[in-house]
Scaffold this active site. Structure first.
Site, PDB file in Angstrom:
ATOM      1  CE  LYS A  11      -3.903  -2.242   2.375  1.00  0.00           C
ATOM      2  NZ  LYS A  11      -4.815  -2.151   3.558  1.00  0.00           N
ATOM      3  CE1 TYR A  51      -9.440  -3.372   0.946  1.00  0.00           C
ATOM      4  CE2 TYR A  51      -8.473  -1.383   0.020  1.00  0.00           C
ATOM      5  CZ  TYR A  51      -8.349  -2.562   0.745  1.00  0.00           C
ATOM      6  OH  TYR A  51      -7.125  -2.915   1.256  1.00  0.00           O
ATOM      7  CG  ASN A 114      -3.409  -2.121   7.064  1.00  0.00           C
ATOM      8  OD1 ASN A 114      -3.332  -1.815   5.884  1.00  0.00           O
ATOM      9  ND2 ASN A 114      -4.399  -2.836   7.558  1.00  0.00           N
ATOM     10  CG  HIS A 117      -5.363  -6.406  -0.061  1.00  0.00           C
ATOM     11  ND1 HIS A 117      -6.558  -6.485   0.608  1.00  0.00           N
ATOM     12  CD2 HIS A 117      -5.415  -7.350  -1.057  1.00  0.00           C
ATOM     13  CE1 HIS A 117      -7.308  -7.411   0.022  1.00  0.00           C
ATOM     14  NE2 HIS A 117      -6.648  -7.947  -0.986  1.00  0.00           N
ATOM     15  CD  GLU A 128      -8.889  -9.457  -3.212  1.00  0.00           C
ATOM     16  OE1 GLU A 128      -9.649  -9.177  -2.268  1.00  0.00           O
ATOM     17  OE2 GLU A 128      -7.685  -9.781  -3.032  1.00  0.00           O
TER      18      GLU A 128
END
Ligand code: ADP
Ligand code: MG
Length: 137
Positions: A11, A51, A114, A117, A128
């Site tokens: 990320k 998402y 964080n 993913h 995905e």
């Protein structure tokens, strides 16, 4: 267990701190092979679609803004039990609760930013992967 694939995203908080190499090393050291990878900046449409399962959560808008705030490294990891293996390497969503030595314990800044993913099931991994790498067989 047979070989499996999962989708990983490094990320924006992690790419901006030059942590791609260190994070990819966790995957390779654990026996996961990188079979596809693309550095990209997500559009709000792409992040919103990715998402979509969280669209009713209070943090959805913040999550989409954050995911579009810088480059992400999207990759497909392959290996035995890849989905669970990657989730174990990542650690808990909240880095304060993540096991010692996991990617999030080592590198995440907060529950929102964080670092990584990872697909949470084989079924979601297939969806995905198709979203980012439709050409992958
Ligand atoms: P995971 O990424 O561990 O599968 P979730 O699917 O529950 O976690 O959430 C997706 C992402 O949304 C998280 O990785 C994180 O970036 C963000 N997020 C989750 N919970 C929160 C929260 N309480 N506040 C802000 N952002 C959150
Ligand atoms: Mg999730």
């Amino acid at each position: 267990m047979a070989k499996q694939r999962t989708l990983s995203i490094i990320k924006p908080d992690a790419t901006s701190r030059n942590l791609c190499g260190k994070i990819l090393n966790h995957f390779e050291e654990a026996g996961l092979s990188i079979v596809a990878a693309r550095m990209m900046t997500l559009t709000p449409e792409q992040a919103g679609q990715f998402y979509i399962i969280h669209k009713d959560r209070p943090f959805y808008g913040e999550l989409i803004d954050y995911m579009c705030s810088g480059r992400v490294l999207v990759s497909v990891l392959e290996g035995e039990d890849a989905v669970n293996c990657n989730r174990t390497l990542m650690g808990a969503t909240d880095p304060k609760k993540a096991d010692k030595g996991t990617i999030r314990a080592l590198y995440a800044e907060s529950i929102a930013a964080n670092a990584v993913h990872g697909s949470d099931s084989a079924e979601n991994a297939a969806v995905e992967i198709a979203l980012f790498f439709p050409e992958l067989k």
